[in-house]
Design a protein around this motif. Structure first.
Motif, mmCIF file in Angstrom:
data_model
loop_
_atom_site.group_PDB
_atom_site.id
_atom_site.type_symbol
_atom_site.label_atom_id
_atom_site.label_comp_id
_atom_site.label_asym_id
_atom_site.label_seq_id
_atom_site.Cartn_x
_atom_site.Cartn_y
_atom_site.Cartn_z
ATOM 1 N N GLN A 187 37.061 49.166 22.598
ATOM 2 C CA GLN A 187 37.550 48.287 21.253
ATOM 3 C C GLN A 187 38.893 47.377 21.663
ATOM 4 O OE1 GLN A 187 36.291 47.848 17.901
ATOM 5 N NE2 GLN A 187 34.533 48.665 19.270
ATOM 6 N N SER A 188 39.115 47.371 23.075
ATOM 7 C CA SER A 188 40.257 46.744 23.591
ATOM 8 C C SER A 188 39.894 45.645 24.532
ATOM 9 C CB SER A 188 41.278 47.612 24.465
ATOM 10 O OG SER A 188 42.233 46.981 25.135
ATOM 11 N N PHE A 189 40.326 44.518 24.330
ATOM 12 C CA PHE A 189 40.244 43.373 25.484
ATOM 13 C C PHE A 189 40.754 43.652 27.077
ATOM 14 C CE2 PHE A 189 44.701 42.699 24.213
ATOM 15 C CZ PHE A 189 45.219 42.538 25.134
ATOM 16 N N ALA A 190 41.485 44.846 27.060
ATOM 17 C CA ALA A 190 42.008 44.898 28.466
ATOM 18 C C ALA A 190 40.954 45.325 29.488
ATOM 19 C CB ALA A 190 43.123 46.017 28.190
ATOM 20 N N GLU A 191 41.216 44.606 30.550
ATOM 21 C CA GLU A 191 40.457 44.695 31.739
ATOM 22 C C GLU A 191 41.249 44.910 33.064
ATOM 23 O OE1 GLU A 191 37.373 41.794 32.154
ATOM 24 O OE2 GLU A 191 36.919 41.943 30.041
ATOM 25 N N PRO A 192 41.966 45.922 33.374
ATOM 26 C CA PRO A 192 42.614 46.251 34.257
ATOM 27 C C PRO A 192 41.980 45.584 35.678
ATOM 28 C CG PRO A 192 42.736 48.359 33.063
ATOM 29 C CD PRO A 192 41.500 47.375 32.404
ATOM 30 N N GLY A 193 43.039 44.881 36.391
ATOM 31 C CA GLY A 193 42.420 44.212 37.499
ATOM 32 C C GLY A 193 42.035 42.912 37.340
ATOM 33 N N ALA A 194 41.785 42.249 36.338
ATOM 34 C CA ALA A 194 41.523 41.191 35.724
ATOM 35 C C ALA A 194 42.679 40.169 35.481
ATOM 36 C CB ALA A 194 40.564 41.158 34.864
#
Length: 468
Positions: A253-260
């Protein structure tokens, strides 16, 4: 408290769990003493001065594979026994908890900054002096707001043998000045009451109220914007609660994409709980430290408590909060940093009824100077999330909006409704400038604050007037 320290009380609660729940019962207890004081003013006069000193106990137990939490404020022997018995009873009625991550083992705590004793023990007349300076600087405009101080001492103990202790203080001021129905606002949160300048804040609020008179209505659409720190604080809060929350990330449910590279390269976001006067541990006793969430536009991390860290195969980042099983771990001391704006060349140009230099400080004026046509926005409020995954938010402006033309603040604008994706608005190529000075904004949640400079954004979607 019968002369017992917070740490002694926390240990007593853990021992009670062992005695009443058996040696296999796991427990963690947090005892916090809070001394809170608030001086309120309205119609340019102080109308209320209140203070309270409370002791609260939070307990979490894990018994027979089941987990429950409870709390209380009666710290007598009978009161603590009742809390433990009640929480153990609830635990035995709860469903099994296969995701229980276990207790925090003994670990060293980071060094926390020292607290300002003058703020911890501030007197009412010290807050009243700042209110008086705010009112006087408003030059006869009607004013309202508050000045507050807070001092908390907190101790943690668990049945794994881990314990910790820390203190925190805060001083904050939030006030408005009003002229013919137009409001100007000034806010500040600090670690020292002596750093709150009531006259500076009052003059700032009054200048905005004077400049906000006789607003015009603009059509909806996409506008370039300059957001002042109060408005940026709403972006940081929603990014924190909905985006960098380890529970929401695990639930997709989060927009977060670690590394992007999800943000503009100008954006660096760091959660820095010890960058102010904060506790050195979280609700689970894990040591707190600075956590870089976004570095030069690239998402690096989300916040974890022990439960979400176990699910992700990671380690807790020290972001456990009371009620975290429901809300998830949230960074609550977020600081936005990045590139520095150019020279402040926009100060001194004229506006309707006020000089541009009076509407904004030099830091914000440097951003305004580069805008061909756009809006200067002081504050956002009543913001509500429409889509948590993309973090589309709707809300309203307040406390001053102005039209910018050719680097000049030219006239006040009526409040507008917006609908916007916060990550998109801060995305690659979307941040056209950051101010040089981060201004810390107060929050209603204990120990939370947001620090940000003014920000210039390429586009913000305004969907209508304040009425819809």
């Amino acid at each position: 408290m019968s002369g017992q320290t917070e740490l002694e009380l926390a240990g007593q609660v853990v021992e009670l769990v062992r005695r009443l729940g058996g040696p296999a019962a796991q427990a963690e207890a947090v005892v916090t003493r809070a001394d809170l004081a608030l001086t309120r003013f309205a119609n340019s006069g102080i109308h209320q001065n209140v203070s309270e000193s409370t002791v609260g106990v939070r307990l979490r137990v894990h018994v027979d594979g089941r987990t429950a939490a409870g709390g209380g404020s009666v710290v007598t022997a009978d009161g603590l026994s009742a809390l433990v018995e009640r929480t153990l009873t609830v635990a035995r009625l709860c469903p099994p908890d296969p995701g229980w991550p276990g207790l925090t083992p003994p670990m060293p705590m980071p060094d926390a900054p020292p607290v300002d004793e003058a703020t911890a023990h501030a007197e009412p007349d010290q807050r009243a002096d700042r209110v008086g300076a705010f009112v006087a600087a408003a030059g006869g405009l009607s004013t309202a707001g508050y000045c507050r101080t807070a001092h908390r001492s907190s101790a943690f103990a668990n049945s794994a043998g881990h314990s910790a202790y820390g203190r925190s203080v805060e001083a904050a001021m939030d006030g408005i000045a009003r002229r013919d129905g137009a409001d100007g606002v000034a806010r500040r949160s600090t670690d020292r009451l002596s750093d709150l300048d009531g006259a500076e804040l009052g003059a700032q609020a009054a200048a905005k109220a004077q400049a906000a008179a006789d607003p015009v209505e603009l059509p909806p659409g996409h506008y370039e914007v300059v957001f002042e720190p109060a408005a940026v604080a709403d972006l940081l809060q929603n990014l924190s609660f909905y985006g960098f929350n380890g529970k929401r990330y695990a639930e997709r449910q989060s927009f977060a994409e670690p590394g992007a590279a999800q943000f503009d390269r100008a954006v660096t976001l760091v959660d820095d709980p010890l960058g102010g006067s904060g506790l050195p541990f979280d609700a689970e006793g894990t040591g707190r430290r600075a956590l870089t969430l976004v570095e030069a536009g690239t998402t690096r991390a989300v916040a974890h408590d022990r439960r979400t860290a176990a699910e992700a195969g990671a380690e807790s980042t020290g972001h456990a909060v009371a009620g975290g099983a429901t809300w998830g771990p949230m960074p609550r001391n977020l600081r936005l940093t990045g590139a520095v704006a150019g020279p402040a060349s926009a100060v001194g140009r004229s506006t309707t009824g006020a000089a541009a230099g009076a509407v904004v400080d030099a830091d914000t004026a440097a951003l305004v100077a580069g805008v061909r046509r756009g809006l200067l926005v002081t504050d956002l409020w009543y913001t509500r999330v429409l889509d948590p995954k993309s973090l589309v938010v709707t809300g309203l402006t307040r406390n001053g909006v102005w039209l910018i033309e050719d680097g000049t603040v030219v006239r006040a604008v009526r409040d507008l409704r917006f609908t916007e994706s916060y990550p998109r608005a801060l995305g690659p190529g979307a941040v056209l400038g950051l101010g040089a000075r981060a201004v810390r904004q107060p929050e209603r949640v204990d120990g939370a604050w947001w620090a940000a400079p003014s920000v210039r954004l390429a586009s913000w979607h305004f969907t209508g007037g304040a009425s819809g």
